[in-house]
Design an enzyme around this catalytic site. Structure first.
Site, PDB file in Angstrom:
ATOM      1  N   HIS A  37       0.778  -1.030   0.305  1.00  0.00           N
ATOM      2  CA  HIS A  37      -0.067  -0.102  -0.110  1.00  0.00           C
ATOM      3  C   HIS A  37       1.035   1.221   0.059  1.00  0.00           C
ATOM      4  CE1 HIS A  37      -2.939  -2.877   1.976  1.00  0.00           C
ATOM      5  NE2 HIS A  37      -3.760  -2.355   0.946  1.00  0.00           N
ATOM      6  N   SER A 186      -2.788  -7.866   2.777  1.00  0.00           N
ATOM      7  CA  SER A 186      -3.371  -7.645   4.432  1.00  0.00           C
ATOM      8  C   SER A 186      -3.807  -9.141   4.918  1.00  0.00           C
ATOM      9  CB  SER A 186      -4.742  -6.759   4.063  1.00  0.00           C
ATOM     10  OG  SER A 186      -4.408  -5.616   3.693  1.00  0.00           O
TER      11      SER A 186
END
Ligand code: PAF
Length: 289
Positions: A37, A186
């Site tokens: 990210h 994630s």
């Protein structure tokens, strides 16, 4: 970093910025942020004057309610990471703020929604499209940045902005990998230590599969190799492995000539579903950017 929970506050801020002719780069996320990210934030900062990141776990894109429940949520750590990355704005709305009333819009992504993730996660891309449209309408960015691990998602988002004629440039950024080659995700945080070790096989198999195809082995042989490797591990279950045309994701067989091929995989490690992909012909993802 400014943090907004309300649409009207974010919109007021962005209006001021646009009045000063500042360009807006947008990184939509569902939080539980990692270096992958942060690389999107870095790209957005390089390309635009103001970088806006959103964190919103979108219930509409989870076809499995258990998956939604266990999706990792780490807001404090996320804020610290974004501060460190010098992100300008974080938008962290509630579900009611994003969906004051239920959205029933159905999008048509045709073939793209009928294969791979579309086939294995019914309704997923419709939910992604609903939230991405909503976020794009709120932020109205010049450019939006997405990771190429979700290769099919990038194509869906490109189709969405084309269908809605939104003047937003969709930028696909390279997959970031852990030292053992596992694609950053994630969901990796949900793996037990043993499952995390097992996940380390995925990039090895994918590289081997790509080399097999490049050296002229058939797609059937390559699929057999992947199947045989996965079933050696009782805690791993293959959802799909396909070789596709990287430009349109048409699933290839040995009779279809193609010079920009991509291998895509989805599999369960324990109860956690992971995806990955590898460009077989070493092109620089020109069709995505
Ligand atoms: O890739 C994701 O994290 C999500 O699908 C996205 C694009 C933020 C939409 O919820």
């Amino acid at each position: 970093m400014l943090i907004f929970a309300k649409i009207k506050d974010l919109e007021a801020f962005l209006l001021e910025q646009k009045a000063k002719a500042r360009t807006i780069g947008f990184v939509p996320t569902m939080g539980a942020l990692h270096q992958g990210h942060l690389s999107l934030i870095e790209s957005a900062k390089k390309a635009c004057d103001i970088c806006v990141c959103s964190i919103f776990v979108n219930p509409n894109q989870f076809n499995d309610k258990e998956d939604l429940k266990k999706y990792p949520r780490t807001p404090e750590a996320d804020i610290a990471l974004l501060e460190g990355a010098q992100c300008d704005v974080l938008f962290m709305p509630s579900v009611d703020e994003v969906y004051p009333e239920a959205i029933h819009t159905k999008y048509n992504f045709g073939y793209l929604d009928s294969i791979l993730e579309g086939a294995h996660r019914p309704g997923h891309f419709n939910g992604v499209a609903q939230v991405v449209r909503r976020l794009f309408e709120i932020v109205q960015p010049h450019k939006a940045f997405f990771g190429s691990k979700d290769y099919q998602q990038v194509m869906v988002v490109k189709s969405l902005v084309q269908q809605l004629q939104m003047p937003i440039n969709i930028v696909a950024c390279p997959i970031l990998r852990e030292p053992d080659g596992v694609a950053m995700s994630s969901r990796n945080t949900l793996l037990s230590p043993n499952e995390r070790k097992l996940a380390g096989h995925i990039p090895v198999w994918m590289k081997h599969a790509a080399a097999m195809i490049r050296s002229g082995k058939s797609i059937a042989q390559t699929k057999q190799y992947i199947n045989a490797e996965v079933i050696k591990h009782k805690d791993m279950n293959l959802d799909y492995f396909e070789i596709c045309n990287a430009n349109d994701l048409k699933i290839l067989d040995d009779s279809s000539p193609c010079h920009s091929r991509i291998a895509l995989i989805a599999l369960f490690v324990g109860k956690i579903r992971l995806i990955d992909n590898i460009n077989i012909d070493e092109f620089e993802s020109p069709q995505l950017n």
